[in-house]
Design an enzyme around this catalytic site. Structure first.
Site, PDB file in Angstrom:
ATOM      1  N   GLU A   1       0.794  -1.221   0.000  1.00 56.97           N
ATOM      2  CA  GLU A   1       0.000   0.000   0.000  1.00 56.97           C
ATOM      3  C   GLU A   1       0.834   1.282   0.000  1.00 56.97           C
ATOM      4  O   GLU A   1       0.413   2.288  -0.563  1.00 56.97           O
ATOM      5  CB  GLU A   1      -0.941   0.000   1.222  1.00 56.97           C
TER       6      GLU A   1
ATOM      7  N   SER B   1     -48.175 -28.010  43.191  1.00 53.81           N
ATOM      8  CA  SER B   1     -47.762 -28.119  44.591  1.00 53.81           C
ATOM      9  C   SER B   1     -46.499 -27.339  44.912  1.00 53.81           C
ATOM     10  O   SER B   1     -46.084 -27.297  46.078  1.00 53.81           O
ATOM     11  CB  SER B   1     -47.566 -29.594  44.955  1.00 53.81           C
TER      12      SER B   1
END
Length: 852
Positions: free
Chosen positions: A86, A476
């Protein structure tokens, strides 16, 4: 000589004019240039990550994948590849490379591509502040912005910004994320060939990436390697080896350490509620939950195992589909002229088109023998299912009925059947996608920290989280809260209650209300403690009447339940209230911690992208010994955490200072202790010395071989819901099972003669259907926790009483037991030799008379 002077003069003039033009251009657009000061403190848009308490990644949320890295965390070879490709003169120029610019201009004038003029600094300027429009004005802005950046930042700082900002395809931004997306690696583990592929992506990440265009990625990699060689970054041998390496990239998702999607989604929703979607998804928050990975994995295994066990004992509902129609008397392999052989394409397509869940895989039956079948799985894997892994598959008729057990494999499967299988012990077992749903949740009773959440069989089958969203009748499981109210209104564990049928005319409905015990057995007069241990329904109704609805409902609501969700009638005593498993486990935590109401919480702390703590949970603590601390005193969480160190072995801790908060006491320590004793009796209580003998409904939990546990079963009318909730001193868990379709009940099964003695059969209820998951989870959860009996609080006394009457006794044989009482409520009378009249002739001041 003259010509050289002329050229030099012309060059100076052109340079002057060019500089003047740049100056004029700068003056014209300087007000439009962005401020680059923000680059000093960049807030990276990184995804939100959800972690377990011990630092295992559960999930991440956010469109952009980014793993920010410091420059010293990036391998030099990757930096060299970027510079060579680059901007090879990056450390020499001042933001704009004159040589590169001249080459680009010459290329434009001659029509030849001489390469781009953008430096790394210019790309940083464009990526942070500008658009990609191809205009001269935008290019000038880019150049001038690059000058500003170079004046503000060092070269290393600029390069670090570039390496973390650049888009590299498949939603990856920066090389840290790209290494994970393409190779499932840390950047430091990449090979030179892989580095070269990634370094070539900035030019065109969409058309040169190695997943969608491996051919172009290969060409671009060669260019990168050539430039690295030319710049002296690699040797010729390294170049040749990397150039000849294959393209190995494939798309990887986030590397998940702990697959817990229900936990992830709960944390995800809380983060959106706190910060909003945009900030939550981009600010890089790391969210540490309260869930240890070991407990979560144990919970998931427990739930899935129990779902499969329930589903399979009710029978096989059949294959997914068949690739070949059934032919009467057909042979079981491809030698039959009536059957066209399956092709590899048919098999692979059939497998690919069926969704898989959890431990389920898809297979095609390719051979059926008498006592086994041969199957083909994904990627042409061939395996055998042995008879012991087929024998369960009798026909499912309905929830209450199953067909006869099969005698051979041909009664179950045929050639070409597409089936689900599960992996077991390195082999395969015939399976199916379960119909039934289930959930399990565990919390710390000391502060409400959630320790495990399983909201269903599979999040990918159903995202409905039954832990937090399913309001189901509790059956229950409500009774301990009712009995707690009874203890607060004059009864003791030794009080006598009539376990006899109730037949009452209901004028409003014109029917007789006949609540029944399950099973419908009645023992006459029983002590309160035994009635709770055996879950006597008619006793619960009598207690409800004795205490009174106006006293019962506020008392039960104090455990964290909404009064509006508690029915204002006697059906509440039998569990007609609809609650979530999270609400139920929170209620049971009150008994475990000695009477304090804690609030469940999931997020322990939140860190920003720099590791700073931006949120620290500050739960209220259930702690009597903390009473000396003031509400304004700041302490560390570790010093307040009453959970023993053996529960925190693998957890990440923090020295963050938080104000002390004490949880609200909602029942007395004495009340909590007595209910815990009764719920311990539900597991360990039994008496076979007289006929009929009895044992507690939770007796199956004895397999844990722990005396320091307590729990309660729960089954609703018609067994549409089954529950088990139980706890040790520092861990509470609730297990639920039922159908999302409320019209279905859990049904019943008959024994399958193929499966031997170790199987569950008969009517489904809490102990058979829900408790196995609880036991499995607690087996792992309690593994490293030393036995810790529930602490006996002050003002509790233990006295020997007569089993039948609850009165004092001097006898030490099987007719007597020791029982706990709150000081002042213990019996004062001794049992007489003839007790027949005493039981049924109580004085008016005795609460028993009102209960009868």
């Amino acid at each position: 000589m003259f010509s050289l002077k002329r050229i030099a003069k012309t060059a100076l003039i052109l340079t002057f004019l060019g500089g003047l033009s740049l100056l004029v251009a700068y003056m014209l657009i300087k007000d439009q240039l962005p401020s680059v000061a923000s680059l000093k403190e960049v807030q990276w848009q990184t995804p939100m990550q959800i972690y377990s308490n011990d630092g295992k990644l559960i999930n991440q949320f956010g469109e952009k994948k980014r793993i920010p890295l410091k420059l010293n965390e990036i391998p030099q070879q990757l930096i060299n590849a970027i510079l060579a490709t680059e901007d090879d003169r990056f450390y020499l120029h001042f933001g704009v490379d004159p040589i590169g610019m001249a080459r680009a201009i010459l290329g434009q004038l001659t029509g030849q591509n001489k390469g781009g003029a953008s430096t790394i600094t210019m790309q940083v300027a464009r990526n942070f502040f500008l658009t990609r429009e191809q205009t001269y004005i935008r290019k000038l802005r880019e150049i001038f912005t690059a000058f500003h950046i170079e004046s503000l930042l060092t070269k290393d700082e600029i390069l670090e910004l570039y390496l973390n900002k650049i888009e590299l395809g498949h939603r990856s931004f920066g090389f840290g994320a790209a290494a994970q997306v393409y190779y499932n690696k840390d950047v430091n583990d990449l090979t030179l060939a892989q580095i070269a592929v990634l370094a070539g992506l900035p030019k065109a990440p969409s058309t040169m990436n190695p997943i969608s265009r491996p051919d172009r990625a290969l060409q671009r990699r060669s260019v990168v390697l050539q430039r690295m060689l030319a710049s002296g970054y690699i040797s010729d041998s390294e170049y040749q080896a990397a150039k000849s390496a294959p393209i190995t990239a494939q798309k990887y998702g986030t590397e998940i350490d702990l697959n817990a999607p229900y936990i992830a989604e709960m944390a995800h929703q809380e983060m959106i509620s706190r910060y909003g979607k945009e900030q939550a998804y981009t600010a890089g928050y790391k969210v540490f939950t309260t869930v240890p990975s070991t407990l979560q994995q144990a919970a998931q295994k427990a739930v899935v195992d129990n779902i499969f066990a329930y589903d399979q004992r009710h029978g096989y509902r059949g294959v997914i589909k068949s690739l070949r129609p059934f032919v009467e008397n057909q042979l079981t392999d491809t030698t039959s002229s009536d059957i066209e052989p399956l092709t590899e394409t048919e098999i692979s397509q059939a497998i690919a088109h069926v969704m898989t869940y959890e431990r389920l895989a898809v297979a095609v039956v390719t051979k059926v023998l008498d006592n086994s079948v041969e199957i083909t799985l994904k990627d042409n894997e061939v395996a055998t299912i042995a008879w012991e892994n087929l024998a369960w598959a009798r026909d499912f008729i309905n929830d209450d009925s199953q067909g006869p057990p099969p005698s051979n494999a041909k009664e179950i499967l045929s050639y070409g059947d597409v089936i689900y299988v599960e992996t077991i012990n390195q082999g395969y077992k015939l399976s199916q996608l379960p119909d039934v749903s289930s959930a399990l949740v565990s919390i710390s009773p000391d502060n409400g920290a959630i320790k495990a959440v399983v909201g269903g069989f599979s999040f990918y089958q159903s995202q409905f989280n039954r832990v937090t969203q399913a309001k189901r009748q509790v059956g229950s499981n409500i009774k301990p809260f009712l009995y707690s109210a009874a203890l607060d209104h004059g009864l003791t564990l030794a009080s006598l209650v009539n376990d006899a049928p109730i037949n009452e005319w209901d004028q409003s409905t014109g029917t007789v209300w006949r609540p029944k015990n399950s099973p419908p057995e009645y023992n006459g007069v029983v002590r309160v403690k035994r009635a709770l241990a055996q879950s006597k329904n008619v006793v619960a109704v009598r207690l409800f009447r004795s205490v009174g609805m106006d006293n019962v409902i506020p008392h039960i609501a104090s455990f964290g339940f909404s009064p509006d969700e508690l029915p204002r009638n006697e059906s509440l005593a039998l569990g007609s209230a609809s609650l979530t498993p999270l609400e139920v486990v929170t209620g049971f935590a009150v008994f475990a911690n000695g009477g304090f109401l804690v609030q469940p919480y999931l997020i322990d702390r939140i860190e920003d992208s720099f590791g700073n703590i931006v949120y620290q949970a500050n739960p209220a603590i259930a702690c009597d010994s903390c009473s000396q601390l003031s509400d304004t005193e700041s302490v560390t969480l570790d010093s307040l955490q009453p959970t023993p160190k053996y529960l925190q072995e693998n957890t990440q801790t923090t020295e963050q200072k938080v104000p002390f908060r004490k949880a609200e006491r909602v029942i007395s320590a004495q009340n909590a202790f007595l209910i815990t004793e009764a719920l311990n009796e539900a597991i360990w209580g039994a008496d076979w010395s007289s006929s009929p003998g009895w044992q507690g409904t939770g007796f199956r939990a004895r397999t844990l071989k722990r005396r320091d546990i307590a729990g309660k079963t729960g089954t609703t009318n018609e067994a549409k819901d089954a529950w088990f909730s139980g706890y040790s001193r520092h861990l509470v868990a609730t297990s639920w099972i039922g159908f999302d379709d409320h019209s279905r009940n859990l049904g019943r099964t008959t024994a399958n003669r193929n499966l031997g003695d170790n199987q569950i059969s008969g009517t489904e209820f809490g102990a058979k259907s829900a408790q196995p998951a609880w036991i499995s989870f607690m087996e792992t959860a309690l593994e490293d926790i030393p036995v810790e009996p529930f602490e006996q609080p002050q003002n509790i006394v233990s006295i020997r009483i007569d089993k039948k009457t609850g009165k004092l006794t001097n006898r030490t044989d099987k007719t007597s037991i020791f029982e706990y009482f709150i000081l002042g409520t213990e019996p004062t009378e001794y049992v007489s030799k003839d007790i027949s009249n005493e039981i049924f002739n109580q004085n008016k001041s005795d609460p028993l008379k009102e209960i009868f």
